[in-house]
Design an enzyme around this catalytic site. Structure first.
Site, PDB file in Angstrom:
ATOM      1  N   HIS A  31       5.255  -3.308  -8.117  1.00 42.58           N
ATOM      2  CA  HIS A  31       6.056  -3.300  -6.884  1.00 42.58           C
ATOM      3  C   HIS A  31       5.316  -4.025  -5.757  1.00 42.58           C
ATOM      4  O   HIS A  31       5.909  -4.806  -5.007  1.00 42.58           O
ATOM      5  CB  HIS A  31       6.320  -1.866  -6.425  1.00 42.58           C
ATOM      6  CG  HIS A  31       7.096  -1.018  -7.382  1.00 42.58           C
ATOM      7  ND1 HIS A  31       6.550   0.049  -8.030  1.00 42.58           N
ATOM      8  CD2 HIS A  31       8.401  -1.074  -7.776  1.00 42.58           C
ATOM      9  CE1 HIS A  31       7.462   0.626  -8.791  1.00 42.58           C
ATOM     10  NE2 HIS A  31       8.598  -0.032  -8.661  1.00 42.58           N
ATOM     11  N   LYS A  36       9.875  -8.172 -14.958  1.00 38.39           N
ATOM     12  CA  LYS A  36       9.822  -6.992 -15.843  1.00 38.39           C
ATOM     13  C   LYS A  36      11.233  -6.578 -16.260  1.00 38.39           C
ATOM     14  O   LYS A  36      11.471  -6.210 -17.399  1.00 38.39           O
ATOM     15  CB  LYS A  36       9.121  -5.865 -15.090  1.00 38.39           C
ATOM     16  CG  LYS A  36       9.382  -4.481 -15.588  1.00 38.39           C
ATOM     17  CD  LYS A  36       8.385  -4.093 -16.635  1.00 38.39           C
ATOM     18  CE  LYS A  36       8.736  -2.804 -17.323  1.00 38.39           C
ATOM     19  NZ  LYS A  36       9.167  -1.739 -16.440  1.00 38.39           N
ATOM     20  N   VAL A  60       3.546  -7.628 -13.836  1.00 40.35           N
ATOM     21  CA  VAL A  60       2.168  -7.166 -13.648  1.00 40.35           C
ATOM     22  C   VAL A  60       1.867  -6.153 -14.748  1.00 40.35           C
ATOM     23  O   VAL A  60       2.663  -5.237 -14.995  1.00 40.35           O
ATOM     24  CB  VAL A  60       1.980  -6.534 -12.252  1.00 40.35           C
ATOM     25  CG1 VAL A  60       0.564  -6.005 -12.085  1.00 40.35           C
ATOM     26  CG2 VAL A  60       2.299  -7.559 -11.171  1.00 40.35           C
ATOM     27  N   GLN A 106      18.168  -7.443 -15.576  1.00 41.14           N
ATOM     28  CA  GLN A 106      18.605  -7.119 -14.209  1.00 41.14           C
ATOM     29  C   GLN A 106      18.600  -8.375 -13.335  1.00 41.14           C
ATOM     30  O   GLN A 106      19.547  -8.619 -12.579  1.00 41.14           O
ATOM     31  CB  GLN A 106      17.650  -6.067 -13.646  1.00 41.14           C
ATOM     32  CG  GLN A 106      17.803  -5.763 -12.189  1.00 41.14           C
ATOM     33  CD  GLN A 106      16.925  -4.578 -11.777  1.00 41.14           C
ATOM     34  OE1 GLN A 106      17.200  -3.447 -12.152  1.00 41.14           O
ATOM     35  NE2 GLN A 106      15.879  -4.835 -11.033  1.00 41.14           N
TER      36      GLN A 106
HETATM   37  P1  AMP Z   1      11.980  -0.056  -9.956  1.00 42.66           P
HETATM   38  O1  AMP Z   1      11.312   0.750  -8.890  1.00 42.66           O
HETATM   39  O2  AMP Z   1      11.519   0.272 -11.338  1.00 42.66           O
HETATM   40  O3  AMP Z   1      13.480  -0.093  -9.811  1.00 42.66           O
HETATM   41  O4  AMP Z   1      11.496  -1.548  -9.720  1.00 42.66           O
HETATM   42  C1  AMP Z   1      11.683  -2.184  -8.485  1.00 42.66           C
HETATM   43  C2  AMP Z   1      11.362  -3.645  -8.636  1.00 42.66           C
HETATM   44  O5  AMP Z   1       9.999  -3.783  -9.051  1.00 42.66           O
HETATM   45  C3  AMP Z   1      12.228  -4.340  -9.693  1.00 42.66           C
HETATM   46  O6  AMP Z   1      12.597  -5.630  -9.218  1.00 42.66           O
HETATM   47  C4  AMP Z   1      11.296  -4.419 -10.873  1.00 42.66           C
HETATM   48  O7  AMP Z   1      11.587  -5.488 -11.744  1.00 42.66           O
HETATM   49  C5  AMP Z   1       9.962  -4.620 -10.192  1.00 42.66           C
HETATM   50  N1  AMP Z   1       8.873  -4.222 -11.089  1.00 42.66           N
HETATM   51  C6  AMP Z   1       8.731  -3.030 -11.717  1.00 42.66           C
HETATM   52  N2  AMP Z   1       7.642  -3.054 -12.517  1.00 42.66           N
HETATM   53  C7  AMP Z   1       7.105  -4.288 -12.407  1.00 42.66           C
HETATM   54  C8  AMP Z   1       5.978  -4.934 -13.006  1.00 42.66           C
HETATM   55  N3  AMP Z   1       5.191  -4.326 -13.880  1.00 42.66           N
HETATM   56  N4  AMP Z   1       5.726  -6.213 -12.654  1.00 42.66           N
HETATM   57  C9  AMP Z   1       6.537  -6.863 -11.770  1.00 42.66           C
HETATM   58  N5  AMP Z   1       7.601  -6.302 -11.180  1.00 42.66           N
HETATM   59  C10 AMP Z   1       7.898  -5.038 -11.483  1.00 42.66           C
END
Ligand code: AMP
Length: 281
Positions: free
Chosen positions: A37, A149, A176, A153
């Protein structure tokens, strides 16, 4: 930094920033923040003047037997992390603020929302596109940041923005990973020690497929077979899907002649994890 809970205040704050001539960058999240994030927040900092992060565990993207109620929530810790990264605005609405009783309108990207995770999580992407459309309408960002990731989506949101002429630019940031390769996820906190070790099967399966691809194999069936095989020796991991698809349409490709997405999802106990890798000729 301001933590905002109402739609009215969020809209006023973003309009005030834009009235000053600022380029507004939005980072939508469900909180329980990790370095993945924060990489989006840093990209937003670099490419916009004012950064707004949203923290909202969106009920409409969870199925009835999924982890909505136990999803980790820690606004205090998340706010501290975001403040350190220079975020100006946090939008953290309550469920009733986002979905007042009687809301019956959905945004669905037909023909894509049932692909990959959409097949095993019916309604998931409808929930995602609906909440992201609402966040875009509320915050009116110039640019919004998403992680590779969640590659499906990204494809679905890009398509929504295109089809509905939404005046927002979509930026995508790389995955990441933990030092051993596991993609960072808020759901990794559910894993016990044994599951944490077994969770590496996802990344390993993608790596095996990538190695075979780099050695010259383009046939998706063979690439999928080598990836899937990694799960045979891991009884603790239940494969949901291993697919090779077009990164824009999410439709399966028979041979990787153009960049294609190898995407995997699997369960460790009740925890469902996803990962992906781009195969680029
Ligand atoms: P989430 O809180 O899981 O809904 O994720 C919020 C945003 O963070 C989304 O755009 C995800 O794709 C991104 N995100 C979550 N995990 C990662 C990661 N390991 N690397 C890069 N972006 C991430």
């Amino acid at each position: 930094m301001r933590v905002i809970h109402t739609i009215g205040e969020m809209r006023a704050a973003s309009r005030a920033a834009k009235a000053r001539g600022a380029r507004l960058g939005l980072v939508p999240t469900m909180g329980a923040l990790h370095e993945g994030h924060l990489s989006l927040v840093r990209a937003a900092r670099a490419r916009s003047d004012v950064v707004a992060a949203t923290i909202f565990v969106n009920p409409t993207q969870f199925g009835p037997s999924e982890d909505f109620s136990k999803y980790p929530r820690n606004l205090q810790n998340d706010s501290a992390l975001l403040e350190r990264e220079g975020v100006e605005l946090i939008f953290a609405p309550a469920v009733e603020e986002m979905y007042p009783a009687g809301a019956i309108t959905w945004v669905t990207v037909e023909g894509m929302s049932d692909r990959l995770c959409g097949a095993s999580r019916p309604g998931h992407f409808r929930g995602v596109t609906t909440v992201v459309a609402k966040l875009f309408n509320i915050a009116e960002p110039d640019v919004a940041f998403f992680g590779q990731k969640d590659a499906a989506q990204v494809a679905i949101i890009r398509r929504m923005v295109r089809d509905l002429n939404m005046p927002v630019q979509i930026e995508v940031c790389p995955i990441v990973r933990e030092p051993d390769g596991l993609a960072m996820s808020s759901r990794n906190s559910y894993l016990n020690a044994g599951e944490r070790t077994a969770a590496l099967t996802l990344f390993r399966s993608l790596t095996r497929a990538e190695e075979l691809f780099k050695s010259g194999e383009k046939d998706s069936a063979k690439l999928i077979a080598v990836g899937t095989k990694e799960f045979d020796s891991e009884p603790a991991v239940r494969l949901d899907y291993f697919e090779i698809v077009d990164p824009d349409s999410l439709q399966p490709v028979l041979a990787v002649e153009r960049p294609a997405l190898a995407a995997v999802a699997a369960y460790l106990g009740k925890t469902r994890l996803i990962d992906n890798i781009l195969l680029a000729p």
